[in-house]
Design a protein around this motif. Structure first.
Motif, mmCIF file in Angstrom:
data_model
loop_
_atom_site.group_PDB
_atom_site.id
_atom_site.type_symbol
_atom_site.label_atom_id
_atom_site.label_comp_id
_atom_site.label_asym_id
_atom_site.label_seq_id
_atom_site.Cartn_x
_atom_site.Cartn_y
_atom_site.Cartn_z
ATOM 1 N N ALA A 1 30.714 25.967 38.758
ATOM 2 C CA ALA A 1 29.784 26.525 37.771
ATOM 3 C C ALA A 1 28.887 27.593 38.405
ATOM 4 N N PHE A 2 28.258 27.263 39.517
ATOM 5 C CA PHE A 2 27.410 28.237 40.211
ATOM 6 C C PHE A 2 28.246 29.394 40.741
ATOM 7 N N TYR A 3 29.369 29.053 41.336
ATOM 8 C CA TYR A 3 30.259 30.049 41.930
ATOM 9 C C TYR A 3 30.723 31.063 40.889
ATOM 10 N N ASP A 4 31.132 30.599 39.718
ATOM 11 C CA ASP A 4 31.644 31.491 38.671
ATOM 12 C C ASP A 4 30.589 32.472 38.181
ATOM 13 N N LEU A 5 29.331 32.077 38.190
ATOM 14 C CA LEU A 5 28.251 32.940 37.714
ATOM 15 C C LEU A 5 27.695 33.853 38.797
ATOM 16 N N ALA A 6 28.043 33.591 40.035
ATOM 17 C CA ALA A 6 27.486 34.342 41.163
ATOM 18 C C ALA A 6 28.078 35.747 41.240
ATOM 19 N N PRO A 7 27.300 36.703 41.763
ATOM 20 C CA PRO A 7 27.832 38.055 41.989
ATOM 21 C C PRO A 7 28.867 38.051 43.116
ATOM 22 N N PHE A 8 29.582 39.136 43.233
ATOM 23 C CA PHE A 8 30.692 39.247 44.183
ATOM 24 C C PHE A 8 30.278 38.874 45.610
ATOM 25 N N LYS A 9 29.162 39.413 46.115
ATOM 26 C CA LYS A 9 28.765 39.169 47.510
ATOM 27 C C LYS A 9 28.501 37.684 47.769
ATOM 28 N N VAL A 10 27.900 37.005 46.810
ATOM 29 C CA VAL A 10 27.634 35.575 46.970
ATOM 30 C C VAL A 10 28.948 34.802 46.953
ATOM 31 N N ARG A 11 29.846 35.157 46.024
ATOM 32 C CA ARG A 11 31.152 34.494 45.973
ATOM 33 C C ARG A 11 31.923 34.733 47.258
ATOM 34 N N LYS A 12 31.820 35.924 47.810
ATOM 35 C CA LYS A 12 32.512 36.247 49.058
ATOM 36 C C LYS A 12 31.974 35.399 50.208
ATOM 37 N N ARG B 1 38.098 42.391 52.637
ATOM 38 C CA ARG B 1 36.691 42.534 52.243
ATOM 39 C C ARG B 1 36.492 42.855 50.759
ATOM 40 N N ASP B 2 37.471 43.440 50.123
ATOM 41 C CA ASP B 2 37.279 43.908 48.748
ATOM 42 C C ASP B 2 37.670 42.888 47.681
ATOM 43 N N GLU B 3 38.214 41.735 48.091
ATOM 44 C CA GLU B 3 38.625 40.723 47.126
ATOM 45 C C GLU B 3 38.268 39.332 47.657
ATOM 46 N N VAL B 4 38.110 38.408 46.715
ATOM 47 C CA VAL B 4 37.842 37.017 47.065
ATOM 48 C C VAL B 4 39.115 36.229 46.826
ATOM 49 N N TYR B 5 39.488 35.413 47.792
ATOM 50 C CA TYR B 5 40.689 34.585 47.690
ATOM 51 C C TYR B 5 40.279 33.113 47.620
ATOM 52 N N LEU B 6 40.852 32.399 46.657
ATOM 53 C CA LEU B 6 40.646 30.956 46.555
ATOM 54 C C LEU B 6 41.578 30.217 47.506
ATOM 55 N N GLY B 7 42.715 30.806 47.795
ATOM 56 C CA GLY B 7 43.708 30.285 48.721
ATOM 57 C C GLY B 7 44.432 31.470 49.320
ATOM 58 N N THR B 8 45.241 31.243 50.331
ATOM 59 C CA THR B 8 45.940 32.369 50.942
ATOM 60 C C THR B 8 46.908 33.024 49.959
ATOM 61 N N ASP B 9 47.337 32.277 48.960
ATOM 62 C CA ASP B 9 48.260 32.808 47.960
ATOM 63 C C ASP B 9 47.601 33.036 46.602
ATOM 64 N N ALA B 10 46.275 32.915 46.523
ATOM 65 C CA ALA B 10 45.617 32.974 45.208
ATOM 66 C C ALA B 10 44.307 33.751 45.278
ATOM 67 N N LYS B 11 44.275 34.864 44.545
ATOM 68 C CA LYS B 11 43.034 35.626 44.418
ATOM 69 C C LYS B 11 42.130 34.949 43.401
ATOM 70 N N ASP B 12 40.848 35.212 43.537
ATOM 71 C CA ASP B 12 39.858 34.637 42.629
ATOM 72 C C ASP B 12 40.050 35.205 41.226
ATOM 73 N N TYR B 13 40.138 34.336 40.261
ATOM 74 C CA TYR B 13 40.327 34.756 38.873
ATOM 75 C C TYR B 13 39.124 35.535 38.356
ATOM 76 N N ASN B 14 37.921 35.328 38.918
ATOM 77 C CA ASN B 14 36.743 36.087 38.503
ATOM 78 C C ASN B 14 36.906 37.564 38.823
ATOM 79 N N ASP B 15 37.523 37.884 39.963
ATOM 80 C CA ASP B 15 37.753 39.280 40.327
ATOM 81 C C ASP B 15 38.753 39.932 39.394
ATOM 82 N N GLN B 16 39.773 39.198 39.002
ATOM 83 C CA GLN B 16 40.781 39.747 38.094
ATOM 84 C C GLN B 16 40.165 40.055 36.735
#
Length: 184
Positions: A77-88, A159-174
Motif C-alpha cells: 500500500a505504501f509502496y504503490d503510493l510512493a514516488p519513483f525514488k522512494v520505490r527505487k 537506475r531508470d526502472e524498478v524491478y520486483l524480481g529479476t524477471d519482473a518490472k514494477d507494474y507501477n512504472d508500466q
C-alpha cells in the motif's frame, strides 16, 4: 558472465520441474486418498506423508522462484503510493534485508537438518530418513536469499526502472509510462 546466465537458466528449469511435480504429487495424493477411501473404505498409509513432503518441497523451493518472478507476498500500500525514488530505494533495501533474513534462516535450518540426520529419525509410513524431508528447507532459503540479492543488484544496476524480481518490472512504472504516453 555467460556461465552465470547458463547456471541461472539451469536453476530456473530445476525449480520449475520441482515445483510442477510437487504440485502434481500433492493433487494426486490428496484426491487419490479421498477417492480410494470412499470407494474401498481403505486409506493409503503413505499418502499423508508424501503430501507433506511435497508441500514442504513446493513451499521452500518456491521461495527463489517467487522472488525471481516478483510474485512473492508483499504489503505494498505504501509502496504503490510512493514516488519513483522512494520505490527505487525500497526495491534495493527490502531485498537486501530479506536476503539477510533468509541467509540466517538457511543457517539455522541447516543446523536442524544436521541434528535430524545425526538422530537417525525415519518417517513413520515410508521409513525413509527424516532429513530427506527437511533438506529442502535450507536449500530453499539459500536459493531464495541469493535470488533476493540478485533482485537488489538488478535494481542497483538499472537506475531508470524498478524491478520486483529479476524477471519482473514494477507494474507501477508500466502504468506511469502508459499514462505519460497518452498525454503526449
Amino acid at each position: 558472465m555467460n556461465l552465470l546466465k547458463v547456471v541461472d537458466k539451469i536453476i530456473l528449469k530445476i525449480e520449475e520441474f520441482i515445483l510442477s511435480y510437487a504440485v502434481i504429487i500433492i493433487a494426486l495424493m490428496v484426491v487419490g486418498k479421498a477417492i480410494i477411501r470412499e470407494t474401498f473404505s481403505y486409506s493409503l498409509p503413505f499418502a499423508d506423508e508424501v503430501s507433506q513432503i511435497a508441500v514442504v518441497v513446493a513451499t521452500f523451493m518456491g521461495i527463489s522462484y517467487a522472488a525471481r518472478k516478483g510474485r512473492h507476498i508483499s504489503m505494498s500500500a505504501f509502496y504503490d503510493l510512493a514516488p519513483f525514488k522512494v520505490r527505487k530505494m525500497l526495491a534495493i533495501f527490502i531485498p537486501f534485508v530479506t536476503a539477510i533474513v533468509l541467509f540466517v534462516l538457511a543457517y539455522y535450518s541447516s543446523l536442524y537438518v544436521l541434528d535430524v540426520y545425526e538422530s537417525g529419525r525415519v518417517t513413520s509410513a515410508l521409513q525413509m530418513p527424516a532429513y530427506f524431508l527437511y533438506i529442502f528447507i535450507p536449500i530453499g532459503f539459500l536459493l531464495g536469499s541469493i535470488q533476493f540479492l540478485r533482485n537488489m543488484l538488478v535494481n542497483i544496476t538499472h537506475r531508470d526502472e524498478v524491478y520486483l524480481g529479476t524477471d519482473a518490472k514494477d507494474y507501477n512504472d508500466q502504468e506511469t509510462k502508459e499514462l505519460e504516453g497518452t498525454h503526449l
